[in-house]
Design an enzyme around this catalytic site. Structure first.
Site, PDB file in Angstrom:
ATOM      1  N   LYS A 295       4.613   1.208  -2.743  1.00 32.86           N
ATOM      2  CA  LYS A 295       5.099   2.178  -1.662  1.00 32.86           C
ATOM      3  C   LYS A 295       5.846   3.402  -2.172  1.00 32.86           C
ATOM      4  O   LYS A 295       5.843   4.375  -1.605  1.00 32.86           O
ATOM      5  CB  LYS A 295       6.022   1.316  -0.461  1.00 32.86           C
ATOM      6  CG  LYS A 295       5.178   0.250   0.144  1.00 32.86           C
ATOM      7  CD  LYS A 295       5.931  -0.101   1.144  1.00 32.86           C
ATOM      8  CE  LYS A 295       4.916  -0.914   1.910  1.00 32.86           C
ATOM      9  NZ  LYS A 295       4.320  -2.374   1.622  1.00 32.86           N
TER      10      LYS A 295
HETATM   11  C1  LIG Z   1       3.196  -2.933   1.658  1.00 39.68           C
HETATM   12  C2  LIG Z   1       2.611  -3.966   0.645  1.00 39.68           C
HETATM   13  C3  LIG Z   1       1.298  -4.270   0.815  1.00 39.68           C
HETATM   14  C4  LIG Z   1       0.426  -4.134   1.962  1.00 39.68           C
HETATM   15  O1  LIG Z   1      -0.062  -2.839   1.808  1.00 39.68           O
HETATM   16  P1  LIG Z   1      -0.819  -2.064   3.337  1.00 39.68           P
HETATM   17  O2  LIG Z   1      -0.810  -0.727   2.960  1.00 39.68           O
HETATM   18  O3  LIG Z   1       0.405  -2.321   4.564  1.00 39.68           O
HETATM   19  O4  LIG Z   1      -1.999  -2.927   3.549  1.00 39.68           O
HETATM   20  C5  LIG Z   1       1.067  -5.334  -0.302  1.00 39.68           C
HETATM   21  N1  LIG Z   1       1.722  -5.493  -1.240  1.00 39.68           N
HETATM   22  C6  LIG Z   1       2.899  -5.075  -1.296  1.00 39.68           C
HETATM   23  C7  LIG Z   1       3.881  -5.553  -2.434  1.00 39.68           C
HETATM   24  C8  LIG Z   1       3.448  -4.047  -0.493  1.00 39.68           C
HETATM   25  O5  LIG Z   1       4.741  -3.642  -0.417  1.00 39.68           O
END
Ligand SMILES: *Cc1c(COP(=O)(O)O)cnc(C)c1O
Length: 473
Positions: free
Chosen positions: A116
């Site tokens: 993120k």
């Molecule tokens: C947010 C997140 C996801 C999922 O990603 P999306 O974009 O919501 O599909 C998967 N793994 C981790 C570690 C995350 O923080």
């Protein structure tokens, strides 16, 4: 480049939609049309990645979608977002070979050890840039169960025109997540703990946004995953991963999915002409998306039907970015999309496209593949990858690797590494009999003094906290 809502509103410019969340008609903003890369562009972009680096490549891709910020400013934005100091590497998003035919895109080298950061760091710089240009400020109020909140706080730590109030469920995050978020000591970042669950936090944020005059007075905004600026920033690492692995032939990606943000960026990457064979949508036990790609029926779950799993960032009951994909699936038909999401979904809880002419087999339409990974699979995959390759992956990445192995074909398969194991000690211990090592840059996280404000008095107390802590009013 103009933007329209998936339900028809618009057109709008990029900087207009940047500071907004949903469009006024309830839809999500998408570009009016997708810019197109030609096959001749790809070698040139490879040279840019190799000789000038990720920062420049990111500016080039953002410039395809943004024409109301100059290229020089975009380059400043990506330069500030992606520094070696924050990511520990000049490459920013390296790709490592794991086993024959399978690579790992290391997207979790940023300040909070989850992918993120890749998008949130850019969003923070966009906010600061645009707010300065407009001479405005903004109060971000959000709710988090872990990864999003800390990524947002670290991205906005140095933003002079933004203050963050982040609600989190009291005592429900991992010790590492708590240490990381609550360890921040800044008047710009206010961590508010709420007795209850993530949903309780989110309900409070919704209530707050329902008070229009309070919202306006404090210029309340959000950093949620439907923001187009976050999504477009993620397109860059699909390109950089492709360029690191292939000389031109198509590759496939396996993506641990929750809100459909990451894999939707993969879809956009394909729409602009990056050669992608398959996008593999890996889910955990919360299989809303896997079910859709397998059956053509998208069925939102109640919160009581949403499981708490050992890959918690994928524990979702509805996938907030999914509407963008369906918009493309309908042939970019806003009326169709509106009828599916504003009528069919609220009244039946379901979107069923089985009888639609555009999607007799949804998994075939855009080359999506899908699979489910369970706690047992995660433990087995973490253990297997560690034993065979000496490489420790986190539980979300394990979901992606598990499903990636199901779809391994002639083309290279790149699995997205979405977090580092240090955040998830318990399942790591279960899988390999030891807790994950703490990378040096996180050595102090668990010891830091923690700063939180308790909100156990509902919406009125939340408002009181914002009133008394606001640095702008
Ligand atoms: C947010 C997140 C996801 C999922 O990603 P999306 O974009 O919501 O599909 C998967 N793994 C981790 C570690 C995350 O923080």
């Amino acid at each position: 480049m103009k933007y329209v809502s998936t339900r028809g509103y618009g057109p709008m410019s990029f900087t207009d939609i940047l500071l907004e969340g949903l469009a006024p008609d309830g839809g999500l903003y998408v570009p009016e049309s997708y810019p197109q890369l030609s096959t001749e562009d790809l070698p040139a972009l490879r040279e840019i990645l190799v000789y000038e680096g990720y920062v420049r490549l990111a500016a080039e891709i953002l410039a395809l979608f943004i024409d109301d910020i100059s290229f020089a400013d975009l380059e400043q934005i990506t330069q500030r977002a992606y520094t070696k100091a924050k990511f520990g590497t000049d490459i920013i998003a390296p790709v490592a070979p794991l086993e024959p035919g399978l690579w790992l895109a290391q997207l979790s080298q940023g300040p909070t050890a989850a992918f993120k950061d890749m998008a949130m760091q850019v969003l923070g710089q966009f906010f600061e840039f645009e707010l300065a240009r407009r001479d405005q400020w903004m109060t971000i109020v959000g709710a988090t169960s872990g990864d999003t909140g800390s990524a947002a706080e670290f991205a906005l730590l140095d933003a002079n025109r933004v203050q963050v109030f982040m609600l989190s469920p009291l005592g429900r995050m991992t010790p590492f997540q708590r240490g990381q978020m609550y360890g921040i000591n800044s008047e710009r970042i206010v961590n508010i703990t709420v007795p209850g669950t993530f949903d309780d936090c989110q309900d409070l944020v919704k209530d707050l946004n329902g008070d229009a005059s309070f919202k306006e007075h404090y210029a309340i905004g959000a950093v949620n995953s439907i923001n187009w600026a976050r999504l477009v920033s993620q397109v860059v690492y699909y390109l950089s991963s492709f360029l690191q692995v292939s000389r031109g032939d198509a590759v496939s990606f396996s993506v641990p999915s929750g809100n459909f943000g990451n894999i939707c960026a993969g879809h956009v990457a394909r729409m602009i002409g990056i050669p992608i064979e398959n996008l593999v949508c890996a889910t955990n036990e919360n299989n809303v998306l896997a079910e859709f790609f397998a059956t053509g029926v998208y069925r939102v779950r109640a919160s009581t039907e949403t499981f708490v799993t050992s890959s918690p960032s994928m524990d979702i009951s509805k996938a907030s970015n999914f509407e963008r994909f369906v918009f493309d699936l309908t042939g970019r038909d806003a009326a169709q999309t509106a009828s599916l999401f504003a009528e069919a979904l609220p009244s039946t809880g379901v979107i069923d496209i089985r009888d639609k002419p555009y999607a007799s087999d949804p998994a075939q339409v855009y080359g999506f593949r899908t699979g489910v990974s369970t706690h047992h699979d995660r433990v087995a995959t973490i253990a297997d990858v560690y034993r065979r390759h000496g490489y420790l992956i986190d539980p979300h990445t394990a979901d992606g690797v598990k499903v990636a192995r199901q779809y391994r074909g002639a083309e290279p398969m790149i699995a997205m590494e979405t977090a580092l194991p240090v955040k998830f000690g318990k399942i790591t211990l279960e899988a390999i009999g030891q807790v994950p090592p703490i990378p040096a840059r996180f050595a102090q996280v668990l010891d830091a003094e923690q700063h939180t404000v308790l909100c156990d008095g509902g919406i009125d107390q939340l408002k009181q906290i914002i009133i008394s802590r606001s640095i702008f009013r």
